[in-house]
Write an enzyme that holds these catalytic residues in place. Structure first.
Site, mmCIF file in Angstrom:
data_model
loop_
_atom_site.group_PDB
_atom_site.id
_atom_site.type_symbol
_atom_site.label_atom_id
_atom_site.label_comp_id
_atom_site.label_asym_id
_atom_site.label_seq_id
_atom_site.Cartn_x
_atom_site.Cartn_y
_atom_site.Cartn_z
ATOM 1 C CG ASP A 489 -2.352 -0.604 0.891
ATOM 2 O OD1 ASP A 489 -2.446 -0.155 0.097
ATOM 3 O OD2 ASP A 489 -2.454 -0.820 2.117
HETATM 4 C C1 GLC Z 1 -0.672 2.849 5.752
HETATM 5 C C2 GLC Z 1 -0.118 1.383 6.728
HETATM 6 C C3 GLC Z 1 -0.558 0.295 6.072
HETATM 7 C C4 GLC Z 1 -1.800 -0.087 5.356
HETATM 8 C C5 GLC Z 1 -2.126 1.350 5.259
HETATM 9 C C6 GLC Z 1 -3.355 1.372 4.806
HETATM 10 O O1 GLC Z 1 -0.369 3.164 4.877
HETATM 11 O O2 GLC Z 1 1.348 2.497 6.683
HETATM 12 O O3 GLC Z 1 0.353 -0.685 6.174
HETATM 13 O O4 GLC Z 1 -1.478 -0.847 3.960
HETATM 14 O O5 GLC Z 1 -2.012 2.797 5.554
HETATM 15 O O6 GLC Z 1 -4.738 2.170 4.419
HETATM 16 C C1 GLC Z 2 -1.378 -3.936 5.757
HETATM 17 C C2 GLC Z 2 -2.896 -3.134 4.964
HETATM 18 C C3 GLC Z 2 -2.842 -4.632 3.575
HETATM 19 C C4 GLC Z 2 -1.102 -4.093 2.538
HETATM 20 C C5 GLC Z 2 -0.170 -4.390 3.454
HETATM 21 C C6 GLC Z 2 1.047 -3.387 2.837
HETATM 22 O O1 GLC Z 2 -1.541 -4.897 6.113
HETATM 23 O O2 GLC Z 2 -3.878 -4.233 5.782
HETATM 24 O O3 GLC Z 2 -3.709 -4.875 2.359
HETATM 25 O O4 GLC Z 2 -1.415 -5.447 1.464
HETATM 26 O O5 GLC Z 2 -0.890 -3.412 5.250
HETATM 27 O O6 GLC Z 2 0.954 -2.626 2.779
#
Ligand code: GLC
Ligand code: GLC
Length: 828
Positions: A489
């Site tokens: 993400d």
């Molecule tokens: C934030 C977190 C990430 C997550 C994302 C989703 O950026 O660091 O881990 O997946 O939010 O909203």
């Molecule tokens: C968080 C989010 C997931 C994402 C991951 C890596 O765990 O829930 O959707 O893939 O972060 O960013």
């Protein structure tokens, strides 16, 4: 150092000191009413949606304070100094002579002792009910009698929890309660559009109550020293506005050695719209609809029955897959805690924990599809329903809302869509579901797009749209465009945000026509291969009369052509010589290449491309995995990338916003590690796969608890990477895709027990030192008792089912009526 121990026979983790490094939590409930509960009874409860139907108020950003929750106070009415304490330690934090918290499957039991009074509280939610029980057992271990006051307290919040934290100019004026027949009812907003309320009941007659917070606490006092508890006297306050609470006062006299049980019931109830009030033209809650259930659970024998039913329920669920291997950490996690965490993540996605507020994210599309992978075999019907819910949030373009609210099933507009990996995960969950259940009918179910009536088409059409979505978004190197982000993400290649506070996930300053993802390429190949196989097997199932399949199939020559082109693009632009590259940025430059200054190698494409089969035959997978071993593996797990980003890069986004070693900037994401375990298993490296498995296995890390800090019985999202000062410290426990993927890696790829369309496949790739292991697995209504014995080195398998030798590695589904199949697998 440890803060407790595993009690595997009772399937509990026993915490032996209350001040754990962080609150160590558990979940109550498995259907619609849920609770988050810490080892000192902190946390909150809600009906289905932690934001829209939360019963207990919660203060966010509360991880180590753990300052609200379920309060019980004991007061020694005989003592001259008015000694009072919390038998759960919090919120009073008076030192206790004895303390023990047992987190079990769907329940938590806290037992403590002070001043000769032993208190045990059992918290759980009966199956099928929207209420929680706090059963308090008091034992007077003094030589003489004891006069005690028992107080209970919760702070109510049965309105939008987001609003609760922000819009108090309104909320301070809406609180309303009723106290009738020993029961406190919280009915804020019931006068208008809500038809639900909360209640708090007690099995003993109340000598007093309070429902106005300040009347109970006193001004400028916290939950650690309520005035009413100190004085031993409630004021029977009735909340109107301000802060409605439920606090009860019971007096208990106990002879030496005597034991007493007091039951508190906190619950949620809905009335039909036309039966809200009694009498109908009044503003009084109609309680006739809830009376019976309250009365039932105020009886100790009913509570005991409900508790036993819960235990039996979990015995049944966990009984679907049990293993006995030479490694205790493997056994304990697979048999108990990992399966349990899989259920919890299935229920909550990333919404409600001590690290997720429950008011923000709802259910993730990508997350929930992956969570399903480990959950299918537990309750297939619920997996089916979830798949259909998810598919209904898919957009007509084939894309998907990144998140949706579980109460309404509506996509979350704030985050929107455009995460280009999202739709492909649906293919993995649907095919895994059919392999597990043989339920071909799911493909025919008519499912709408974006929940719009009139847009329905068979679920298969949604999968087709997912494939199409990727193919319509191909970039300059023939690789899929990344969009807002892919699995990571925080790899935001179109974001270019230079304004503090902007969301990295939703800000896009680029048109998105250049930045590409090798990871999505790998995921596409994996998903498209699943589609080819699905098509083939569906044809067979149709011939055998097991499927209808009344829709036109994606032609497999076309799909094979798509796969070939994608693989070609990966080898041409996605291969860096010794590993797979990660992406291309908006300038068309590689990310995750030796050409880069930082972020030269990433874990995700190595895992995903190899799981998709790329390079498995020609040795390039092995080369990539050696690079992972050399550059990314640490004793605490495999980091996301190296070198970590030492500064913020506008063109990379959130990934470079974290200090090196944390989160997406080279932290150890426990979610991605199993992809490497699976990849290692795919190329036959059982020792390495299992070694990686143990590095992040929570039970194997138990004796590092002081460093690890999170619960030793569940996976955390992240462990700080080698660039972090606290390398090995975990964060964000419980709600993580790590649960499902680690479960899949160990059970399906290392132990090698995999559902396929034709039957159960048995193809272990276990450590060379393992002589034997056993697995009990329920599959399509049949019990498989599998014994694997090593006869030589290597991963060859010769199978025997009920004494007959089997060709290949799949045990065909036996004739109807078969209850049990005994399998012998000779390895070597
Ligand atoms: C934030 C977190 C990430 C997550 C994302 C989703 O950026 O660091 O881990 O997946 O939010 O909203
Ligand atoms: C968080 C989010 C997931 C994402 C991951 C890596 O765990 O829930 O959707 O893939 O972060 O960013």
């Amino acid at each position: 150092m440890q803060f407790g121990y595993f009690d595997d026979t009772r399937r509990e983790y026993v915490i032996t000191q209350p001040d754990t490094p962080l609150p160590w939590i558990n979940y109550l409930g498995c259907e619609e009413y849920f609770g988050v509960i810490s080892n000192t009874a902190g946390g909150y409860s809600f009906y289905r949606d932690a934001r829209l139907r939360r019963l207990i108020r919660y203060r966010y950003n509360n991880a180590s304070l753990d300052s609200s929750g379920r309060c019980i106070y004991l007061r020694d009415d005989d003592s001259s100094g008015h000694l009072f304490w919390s038998p759960t330690w919090q919120p009073v934090r008076h030192p206790l002579d004895e303390y023990e918290c047992r987190h079990g499957l769907g329940y938590t039991i806290i037992r403590s002792k002070l001043a000769g009074i032993e208190a045990q509280i059992r918290f759980f939610i009966p199956l099928g009910e929207n209420l929680e029980i706090w059963e308090l057992t008091l034992t007077n271990q003094r030589e003489g009698p004891a006069n005690l006051s028992v107080f209970s307290a919760v702070e109510f919040c049965l309105w939008d929890a987001q609003d609760d934290a922000t819009n108090f100019q309104r909320n301070y004026s809406i609180g309303e309660v009723e106290v009738v027949d020993n029961i406190i009812y919280h009915k804020s907003e019931y006068r208008e559009r809500r038809n639900h309320f909360a209640y708090f009941a007690c099995s003993e007659p109340l000598v007093g109550y309070d429902t106005q917070r300040e009347a109970f606490l006193g001004s400028y006092r916290g939950w650690d020293s309520p005035q009413a508890v100190e004085k031993g006297q409630m004021s029977n306050s009735l909340a109107l506005g301000w802060q409605p609470i439920g606090a009860q006062h019971v007096k208990i006299q106990m002879k030496a050695g005597e034991q007493k049980k007091i039951i508190f019931v906190l619950g949620y109830h809905e009335n039909a719209q036309d039966e809200k009030f009694d009498p109908p033209d009044s503003q009084t809650i109609n309680k006739s609809t809830v009376k019976a259930v309250i009365a039932r659970y105020l009886q100790t024998n009913e509570v005991e029955k409900a508790f036993q039913a819960l235990r039996i329920y979990w015995d049944g669920l966990l009984g679907k897959l049990q293993v006995s291997t030479p490694d205790d950490h493997t056994n304990r996690m697979v048999n108990i805690w990992n399966a349990y965490q899989v259920m919890v993540t299935f229920n909550f996605s990333r919404s409600a924990s001590y690290f997720e507020s429950g008011i923000g994210r709802g259910m993730g599309f990508r997350d929930s599809n992956q969570d399903l992978l480990g959950f299918m075999h537990l309750i297939p019907e619920r997996a089916r329903a979830r798949i259909l819910d998810l598919a209904a949030t898919q957009l007509p373009s084939g894309g998907a809302y990144h998140q949706y609210q579980p109460l309404t099933n509506r996509g979350n507009n704030d985050i929107g869509s455009g995460f280009n990996d999202d739709p492909l995960w649906l293919i993995l969950s649907v095919t895994a579901y059919i392999k597990e259940t043989g339920d071909w009918g799911i493909l025919d179910v008519l499912v709408p797009y974006d929940n719009q009536v009139g847009t329905e088409e068979p679920l298969y059409g949604h999968l087709q749209h997912s494939i199409q979505y990727t193919l319509e978004r191909i970039g300059p190197h023939g690789l899929p465009l990344i969009g807002r982000a892919d699995w990571n993400d925080c790899l935001n290649l179109n974001c270019f945000s230079d304004q503090p506070g902007q969301s990295f996930q939703t800000t896009t300053n680029k048109d998105g026509k250049v930045a590409e993802s090798v990871f999505i390429a790998g995921l596409f190949v994996l998903a498209a291969r699943e589609m080819v196989e699905l098509g083939k097997k569906l044809e067979v199932a149709k011939k055998e009369g097991k499927a209808v399949g009344d829709f036109s199939l994606l032609p497999s020559p076309t799909l094979l052509q798509n796969i070939a082109e994608m693989e070609k693009a990966v080898w041409a632009a996605g291969w860096d010589g010794k590993w797979f590259r990660r992406a291309y940025d908006d300038f068309g430059r590689p990310v995750g290449s030796k050409e880069c200054e930082e972020g030269q190698i990433f874990i995700e494409p190595q895992g995903m491309c190899i799981m998709a089969g790329l390079g498995v035959e020609d040795g390039r997978a092995a080369l990539a995995l050696d690079s992972v071993f050399e550059q990314l593996a640490t004793p605490h797990g495999i980091v996301l990338h190296q070198p970590a980003y030492t500064r913020y890069y506008l063109h990379l986004g959130e990934i470079s916003s974290y200090p090196p070693g944390y989160k997406e900037n080279a932290g150890i994401f426990c979610h991605t590690n199993p992809w490497i375990m699976i990849a290692e298993a795919k190329i036959g490296h059982g020792d390495r796969a299992h070694d990686y498995y143990l590095r992040i296995n929570p039970s194997a890390r138990e004796n590092l608890s002081e460093l690890h800090r999170c619960e030793p019985y569940v996976y955390a999202q992240m462990i700080a990477g080698k660039d972090a000062p606290l390398h090995g410290e975990a964060k964000n426990s419980w709600l993580t895709g790590a649960a499902a993927w680690n479960y899949i890696a160990i059970t399906q790829w290392i132990l090698g027990i995999r559902p396929t369309y034709e039957g159960l496949e048995i193809k272990p790739v276990v450590p060379s030192g393992w002589k034997d292991f056993e697995v009990r697995r329920h599959f399509r209504g049949i019990r498989y008792l599998i014994r694997a014995e090593r006869r030589a080195t290597g991963n060859g398998v010769r199978l025997e089912a009920d004494g007959k030798s089997i060709e290949g590695t799949v045990i065909p589904v036996p004739p109807a009526g078969t209850k049990e199949v005994r399998v012998l697998a000779r390895i070597g």
